[in-house]
Motif scaffolding. Structure first.
Motif, mmCIF file in Angstrom:
data_model
loop_
_atom_site.group_PDB
_atom_site.id
_atom_site.type_symbol
_atom_site.label_atom_id
_atom_site.label_comp_id
_atom_site.label_asym_id
_atom_site.label_seq_id
_atom_site.Cartn_x
_atom_site.Cartn_y
_atom_site.Cartn_z
ATOM 1 N N ALA A 51 33.605 54.721 35.077
ATOM 2 C CA ALA A 51 33.449 54.866 33.656
ATOM 3 C C ALA A 51 32.576 53.643 33.099
ATOM 4 O O ALA A 51 32.033 53.768 31.681
ATOM 5 N N ILE A 52 32.730 52.465 33.590
ATOM 6 C CA ILE A 52 32.159 51.323 33.025
ATOM 7 C C ILE A 52 31.345 50.604 34.106
ATOM 8 O O ILE A 52 31.388 50.713 35.186
ATOM 9 N N ASP A 53 30.459 49.581 33.698
ATOM 10 C CA ASP A 53 29.733 48.726 34.191
ATOM 11 C C ASP A 53 30.284 47.295 34.017
ATOM 12 O O ASP A 53 30.202 46.981 33.052
ATOM 13 N N ILE A 54 30.639 46.645 35.130
ATOM 14 C CA ILE A 54 31.386 45.326 34.957
ATOM 15 C C ILE A 54 30.159 44.454 34.464
ATOM 16 O O ILE A 54 29.755 43.307 34.971
ATOM 17 N N ASP A 55 29.584 44.301 33.059
ATOM 18 C CA ASP A 55 28.602 43.513 32.559
ATOM 19 C C ASP A 55 29.240 42.767 31.281
ATOM 20 O O ASP A 55 28.391 42.174 30.861
ATOM 21 N N HIS A 56 30.551 42.757 30.822
ATOM 22 C CA HIS A 56 30.918 42.341 29.752
ATOM 23 C C HIS A 56 32.367 41.704 30.206
ATOM 24 O O HIS A 56 33.367 42.472 31.028
ATOM 25 N N PRO A 57 32.851 40.377 29.869
ATOM 26 C CA PRO A 57 34.251 40.075 30.167
ATOM 27 C C PRO A 57 35.139 40.901 29.827
ATOM 28 O O PRO A 57 35.999 40.852 30.515
ATOM 29 N N ALA A 58 35.163 41.662 28.717
ATOM 30 C CA ALA A 58 36.267 42.334 28.384
ATOM 31 C C ALA A 58 36.490 43.651 29.305
ATOM 32 O O ALA A 58 37.643 43.952 29.685
ATOM 33 N N GLU A 59 35.362 43.781 29.942
ATOM 34 C CA GLU A 59 35.555 45.204 31.003
ATOM 35 C C GLU A 59 36.067 44.597 32.264
ATOM 36 O O GLU A 59 36.854 45.099 32.681
ATOM 37 N N LYS A 60 35.666 43.525 32.611
ATOM 38 C CA LYS A 60 36.144 42.802 33.805
ATOM 39 C C LYS A 60 37.553 42.403 33.823
ATOM 40 O O LYS A 60 38.555 42.925 34.715
ATOM 41 N N ALA A 61 38.158 42.013 32.532
ATOM 42 C CA ALA A 61 39.661 41.898 32.269
ATOM 43 C C ALA A 61 40.184 43.287 32.135
ATOM 44 O O ALA A 61 41.325 43.091 32.880
ATOM 45 N N TYR A 62 39.714 44.109 31.644
ATOM 46 C CA TYR A 62 40.325 45.525 31.633
ATOM 47 C C TYR A 62 40.705 46.054 33.021
ATOM 48 O O TYR A 62 41.796 46.433 33.098
ATOM 49 N N LEU A 63 39.638 45.925 34.188
ATOM 50 C CA LEU A 63 39.767 46.434 35.341
ATOM 51 C C LEU A 63 40.905 45.521 35.963
ATOM 52 O O LEU A 63 41.638 46.246 36.742
ATOM 53 N N GLU A 64 40.883 44.333 35.760
ATOM 54 C CA GLU A 64 42.041 43.742 36.636
ATOM 55 C C GLU A 64 43.182 43.853 36.291
ATOM 56 O O GLU A 64 44.246 43.731 37.030
ATOM 57 N N ALA A 65 43.278 44.290 34.867
ATOM 58 C CA ALA A 65 44.587 44.253 34.092
ATOM 59 C C ALA A 65 45.097 45.505 34.808
ATOM 60 O O ALA A 65 46.281 45.983 35.094
ATOM 61 N N LEU A 66 44.355 46.515 34.893
ATOM 62 C CA LEU A 66 44.652 48.054 35.151
ATOM 63 C C LEU A 66 45.075 48.088 36.585
ATOM 64 O O LEU A 66 46.150 48.512 36.812
ATOM 65 N N ARG B 47 48.567 46.537 36.702
ATOM 66 C CA ARG B 47 49.583 47.499 36.320
ATOM 67 C C ARG B 47 49.857 48.568 37.283
ATOM 68 O O ARG B 47 50.901 49.306 37.408
ATOM 69 N N LEU B 48 48.556 49.057 38.005
ATOM 70 C CA LEU B 48 48.920 50.124 39.070
ATOM 71 C C LEU B 48 49.128 49.862 40.326
ATOM 72 O O LEU B 48 49.736 50.638 41.228
ATOM 73 N N ASN B 49 49.527 48.341 40.434
ATOM 74 C CA ASN B 49 50.191 47.876 41.627
ATOM 75 C C ASN B 49 49.431 48.227 42.917
ATOM 76 O O ASN B 49 50.093 48.875 43.908
ATOM 77 N N LEU B 50 48.151 48.224 42.780
ATOM 78 C CA LEU B 50 47.328 48.631 43.983
ATOM 79 C C LEU B 50 46.830 47.446 44.833
ATOM 80 O O LEU B 50 46.628 46.223 44.236
ATOM 81 N N PRO B 51 46.896 47.491 46.310
ATOM 82 C CA PRO B 51 46.572 46.442 47.051
ATOM 83 C C PRO B 51 45.137 45.928 46.883
ATOM 84 O O PRO B 51 44.293 46.746 46.395
ATOM 85 N N ALA B 52 45.035 44.569 46.905
ATOM 86 C CA ALA B 52 43.575 44.358 46.423
ATOM 87 C C ALA B 52 42.526 44.710 47.380
ATOM 88 O O ALA B 52 41.508 45.191 47.055
#
Length: 235
Positions: free
Chosen positions: A198-213, A216-221
């Motif tokens: 749903a997003i393209d990581i071209d904004h710091p807020a988007e990158k931070a959002y995905l990293e935080a998500l 929280r989802l506890n998914l392996p890197a």
């Protein structure tokens, strides 16, 4: 309200496509066109999310699943990433989804397969996840949201479906609520994937959002890397 049909509408897939026919479409079209481009490139260019994203680069990418089975094709992408991760493939060289067994998609990764942790249909959780991700950079203004509402009005949804979409658009869930919807690792993978699409990581807020998500989802890197690979293929 039919949650699978609503998700397909939201993605831009044919509203008349039911879960079974969507799965068949995913199998035939993914296999027939070959390569990651056909599947990972068109999730919602004609759907509600495509309008919500406006002119963002993600609009091209989010359109990749619409014509290839909607919810079923989303499951196909998540399944392929999961299989590559389990097989120990390197993310940068791992194959992207080209042909997926329909039965596997139905039983393991089709969004309708199991409810969210709250007991609601998981398709609805995925819609909320897309909305939350699309608004991660905070640039959706009132005029854009008004156009989204107009599009929803033209979708021909029943009253319950329309009320759900309007409510989700007006009061998008926070990241903690989105992540909490996953009751299995498979569902967590789909929540991350649909958010990444749903997003393209071209904004710091988007990158931070995905990293935080992802946290929280506890998914392996390593699994995250494979999900990113599927989302980025052909974009």
């Amino acid at each position: 309200m039919d949650p699978t049909q609503l998700l397909n509408r939201f993605l831009g897939a044919d509203a008349a496509t039911g879960a079974k026919s969507a799965a068949e479409a995913a199998k035939q079209r993914i296999g027939g066109l070959g390569g990651g481009t056909a599947l990972a490139g068109g999730l919602a260019a004609g759907g509600v999310v495509g309008l919500l994203l406006g002119s963002k680069k993600a609009r091209r990418k989010v359109g990749k699943v619409a014509g290839y089975g909607g919810a079923a094709a989303l499951g196909a992408l998540a399944l392929k990433a999961y299989q590559n991760w389990q097989n120990g493939a390197a993310p940068d060289t791992a194959p992207t989804a080209t042909a997926v067994d329909t039965q596997d998609v139905d039983t393991r990764f089709l969004p309708a397969a199991a409810p969210a942790s709250s007991g609601e249909r998981f398709e609805l959780s995925l819609i909320r996840a897309m909305i939350g991700a699309a608004k991660a950079d905070g640039v959706v203004d009132s005029e854009e949201q008004g156009r989204v509402f107009e599009q929803v009005e033209r979708l021909g949804l029943d009253a319950e479906g329309k009320a759900f979409v309007f409510d989700a658009l007006s009061k998008p869930p926070d990241l903690a609520q989105i992540a909490a919807a996953a009751s299995t690792q498979e569902q967590a993978a789909e929540i991350y994937l649909v958010s990444r699409l749903a997003i393209d990581i071209d904004h710091p807020a988007e990158k931070a959002y995905l990293e935080a998500l992802a946290h929280r989802l506890n998914l392996p890197a390593e699994l995250i890397a494979h999900l990113d690979r599927q989302a980025e293929a052909g974009s």
